[in-house]
Design a protein around this motif. Sequence first.
Motif, PDB file in Angstrom:
ATOM      1  N   GLY A  12      35.630  57.671  36.240  1.00  0.00           N
ATOM      2  CA  GLY A  12      36.848  56.891  36.425  1.00  0.00           C
ATOM      3  C   GLY A  12      38.013  57.388  35.607  1.00  0.00           C
ATOM      4  O   GLY A  12      38.991  57.923  36.138  1.00  0.00           O
ATOM      5  N   VAL A  13      37.917  57.236  34.290  1.00  0.00           N
ATOM      6  CA  VAL A  13      39.038  57.550  33.413  1.00  0.00           C
ATOM      7  C   VAL A  13      39.448  59.015  33.546  1.00  0.00           C
ATOM      8  O   VAL A  13      40.623  59.336  33.763  1.00  0.00           O
ATOM      9  CB  VAL A  13      38.684  57.219  31.949  1.00  0.00           C
ATOM     10  CG1 VAL A  13      39.834  57.605  31.025  1.00  0.00           C
ATOM     11  CG2 VAL A  13      38.371  55.734  31.806  1.00  0.00           C
TER      12      VAL A  13
ATOM     13  N   TYR B 187      40.497  46.451  42.007  1.00  0.00           N
ATOM     14  CA  TYR B 187      40.319  47.895  42.023  1.00  0.00           C
ATOM     15  C   TYR B 187      39.952  48.393  43.413  1.00  0.00           C
ATOM     16  O   TYR B 187      40.521  49.380  43.915  1.00  0.00           O
ATOM     17  CB  TYR B 187      39.228  48.282  41.018  1.00  0.00           C
ATOM     18  CG  TYR B 187      38.911  49.760  40.994  1.00  0.00           C
ATOM     19  CD1 TYR B 187      39.911  50.707  40.802  1.00  0.00           C
ATOM     20  CD2 TYR B 187      37.602  50.206  41.163  1.00  0.00           C
ATOM     21  CE1 TYR B 187      39.620  52.062  40.771  1.00  0.00           C
ATOM     22  CE2 TYR B 187      37.301  51.559  41.132  1.00  0.00           C
ATOM     23  CZ  TYR B 187      38.308  52.478  40.936  1.00  0.00           C
ATOM     24  OH  TYR B 187      38.016  53.813  40.907  1.00  0.00           O
TER      25      TYR B 187
ATOM     26  N   SER C 227      31.551  55.425  33.790  1.00  0.00           N
ATOM     27  CA  SER C 227      32.890  54.867  33.547  1.00  0.00           C
ATOM     28  C   SER C 227      33.880  55.924  33.071  1.00  0.00           C
ATOM     29  O   SER C 227      34.880  56.202  33.737  1.00  0.00           O
ATOM     30  CB  SER C 227      32.805  53.742  32.515  1.00  0.00           C
ATOM     31  OG  SER C 227      31.999  52.684  32.982  1.00  0.00           O
TER      32      SER C 227
ATOM     33  N   LEU D 264      41.195  48.476  33.103  1.00  0.00           N
ATOM     34  CA  LEU D 264      40.299  47.932  34.135  1.00  0.00           C
ATOM     35  C   LEU D 264      38.875  47.792  33.624  1.00  0.00           C
ATOM     36  O   LEU D 264      38.222  46.763  33.832  1.00  0.00           O
ATOM     37  CB  LEU D 264      40.329  48.849  35.359  1.00  0.00           C
ATOM     38  CG  LEU D 264      39.390  48.467  36.499  1.00  0.00           C
ATOM     39  CD1 LEU D 264      39.971  47.320  37.305  1.00  0.00           C
ATOM     40  CD2 LEU D 264      39.129  49.671  37.409  1.00  0.00           C
ATOM     41  N   TYR D 265      38.380  48.813  32.947  1.00  0.00           N
ATOM     42  CA  TYR D 265      36.986  48.814  32.504  1.00  0.00           C
ATOM     43  C   TYR D 265      36.750  47.925  31.281  1.00  0.00           C
ATOM     44  O   TYR D 265      35.729  47.243  31.199  1.00  0.00           O
ATOM     45  CB  TYR D 265      36.533  50.234  32.182  1.00  0.00           C
ATOM     46  CG  TYR D 265      36.173  51.067  33.393  1.00  0.00           C
ATOM     47  CD1 TYR D 265      35.117  50.695  34.223  1.00  0.00           C
ATOM     48  CD2 TYR D 265      36.886  52.221  33.711  1.00  0.00           C
ATOM     49  CE1 TYR D 265      34.785  51.455  35.331  1.00  0.00           C
ATOM     50  CE2 TYR D 265      36.551  52.990  34.815  1.00  0.00           C
ATOM     51  CZ  TYR D 265      35.500  52.603  35.629  1.00  0.00           C
ATOM     52  OH  TYR D 265      35.170  53.356  36.725  1.00  0.00           O
TER      53      TYR D 265
ATOM     54  N   THR E 219      45.281  56.957  33.712  1.00  0.00           N
ATOM     55  CA  THR E 219      44.247  56.821  32.688  1.00  0.00           C
ATOM     56  C   THR E 219      44.313  55.455  32.028  1.00  0.00           C
ATOM     57  O   THR E 219      43.285  54.796  31.806  1.00  0.00           O
ATOM     58  CB  THR E 219      44.407  57.927  31.633  1.00  0.00           C
ATOM     59  OG1 THR E 219      44.338  59.203  32.278  1.00  0.00           O
ATOM     60  CG2 THR E 219      43.324  57.840  30.573  1.00  0.00           C
TER      61      THR E 219
ATOM     62  N   TYR F  28      42.225  50.880  45.525  1.00  0.00           N
ATOM     63  CA  TYR F  28      41.575  52.142  45.874  1.00  0.00           C
ATOM     64  C   TYR F  28      41.631  52.370  47.387  1.00  0.00           C
ATOM     65  O   TYR F  28      42.013  53.453  47.861  1.00  0.00           O
ATOM     66  CB  TYR F  28      40.126  52.082  45.395  1.00  0.00           C
ATOM     67  CG  TYR F  28      39.388  53.396  45.333  1.00  0.00           C
ATOM     68  CD1 TYR F  28      39.094  53.992  44.112  1.00  0.00           C
ATOM     69  CD2 TYR F  28      38.934  54.024  46.490  1.00  0.00           C
ATOM     70  CE1 TYR F  28      38.381  55.186  44.039  1.00  0.00           C
ATOM     71  CE2 TYR F  28      38.225  55.217  46.431  1.00  0.00           C
ATOM     72  CZ  TYR F  28      37.946  55.789  45.201  1.00  0.00           C
ATOM     73  OH  TYR F  28      37.248  56.972  45.142  1.00  0.00           O
TER      74      TYR F  28
ATOM     75  N   TYR G 112      42.800  52.725  34.231  1.00  0.00           N
ATOM     76  CA  TYR G 112      41.333  52.733  34.229  1.00  0.00           C
ATOM     77  C   TYR G 112      40.771  52.175  32.928  1.00  0.00           C
ATOM     78  O   TYR G 112      39.764  51.445  32.945  1.00  0.00           O
ATOM     79  CB  TYR G 112      40.813  54.150  34.467  1.00  0.00           C
ATOM     80  CG  TYR G 112      40.616  54.465  35.925  1.00  0.00           C
ATOM     81  CD1 TYR G 112      39.400  54.241  36.551  1.00  0.00           C
ATOM     82  CD2 TYR G 112      41.661  54.954  36.696  1.00  0.00           C
ATOM     83  CE1 TYR G 112      39.214  54.509  37.902  1.00  0.00           C
ATOM     84  CE2 TYR G 112      41.499  55.231  38.042  1.00  0.00           C
ATOM     85  CZ  TYR G 112      40.275  55.002  38.644  1.00  0.00           C
ATOM     86  OH  TYR G 112      40.103  55.250  39.980  1.00  0.00           O
TER      87      TYR G 112
ATOM     88  N   GLY H 166      42.051  59.771  36.476  1.00  0.00           N
ATOM     89  CA  GLY H 166      43.220  59.794  35.615  1.00  0.00           C
ATOM     90  C   GLY H 166      43.768  61.177  35.356  1.00  0.00           C
ATOM     91  O   GLY H 166      44.967  61.353  35.126  1.00  0.00           O
TER      92      GLY H 166
END
Length: 452
Positions: free
Chosen positions: A335-336, A142, A331, A110-111, A104, A146, A107, A340
């Motif tokens: 993602g998170v 990323y 997002s 990253l964002y 988490t 990934y 991410y 995560g």
Amino acid sequence: MASAAPASSLSLTQTPPDTDWPERLWLTFVALGLLALAAAGLTTAPEAGYTVFWVGLALLSLGTVGWSRYKYGQRPAGVHQNYLWWRGSTSRGAVAWLTGVLLTGFYVVLYWWPEYLTHLIRPLEGLSQTLRRKPADQWFLYGTFYSLAVLLMGARAGYKYRHSPYHLVRTASVVFFQLGFAWLLPGLLLALQKPEFYFSYFWPLKYDYLFPGTVEYLVRDGQALGVFMVFWGAVLSLVATPVLTYFFGKRWYCSWVCGCGGLAETAGDPYRHLSDKSRAAWRLEVRLIYPILGLIVLVTVLLWLAASGRVPALQPAAEGLGRFYGFAIGSVFSGVIGVGFYPILGNRVWCRFGCPMAAYLGLLQKHFSRFRISTNGGQCISCGNCSNVCEMGIDVKQYAQRGEPIIRASCVGCGMCSTACPRGVLNLENGPREGRYQASPLIHADSLRILG
């Protein structure tokens, strides 16, 4: 059809066996690789950081493949579920929570704070320039991480499910589409000074591909190729998806092509049993995923209405909704939370509760598709292996006991329930529409004998 293979029974002891020294050695390589990557991210010496970064990736890769081969390649073939609920890493223990926090945190950084990833991005500069003719950024980092995760954990899946041709081909497929269509091809397009485009993603999952601004950008900057990209996205979304789903169910995309599904099926495989099978979870799923699909349809329609010039007053509202969707769903959710929370909520949180593409495919699958999982209730021994491995929160055992075919919008057709069944009760089928909802004739016969 997914092949059935015996699944090992759970041990009655609540103490997992000690890890032997070869497995510890391979896991040590993995741990050293992760520590090296962390050190590379924190170092202030660029040249040393480059060396530590690549050494870390090498150790991580070697350790993961070596551990997978030793852990799964040396044991009898089959789906082994021993001690999943008693190990801290796979039963929401301390290791699982720590893993979830780290994923988490990555991410979030990253964002919203990519500047803190600078020392991890710089070592990829040469690779980015070679592939894309562009400087490396957080998205290239990323995408590389990934794709590497899908590749390495795909090797793990290959060893673990080597007895099943269905899963070997399916795993090879998601690795191919991730490496080729989601990592290599977009980079080559940038190197050719064409718009970056992901041919394995399309609306509504890649929600902005049918937005007027994206369509204009692709046509303007991509010229003839850009026109083809727009055509490809529209046809795949609105024509090919219904047709393919009619014949094969949503598995053609969710379990064979999609990058989100690819990560879930490989890196997320150790957590598939954590999916909540309760009715409350199913109600939450329905209350979330279909409104999200409705929201992105609404945003897309409003943007096109505003772009047409007929209702210009819609532009601010439509753009505001689009930004909200990109932040909250594109997002935070995908993602998170979606990745995560693998170690806590299971590997298909995003696919089950948030993905608009899964909702779209699910509606087609439930009401118009030929796909189903047929069951032979007379052979079911109620072991529960099928429900335990279902990553989408379906209590498969309840269907199997009644001999009812499984036709659920959420089912991604991964076939793991069939593979885990020790009696061959479950079969993935693309049969005729007639009789799709009928239970096993054997169950009806048993019922008549009981009633008579």
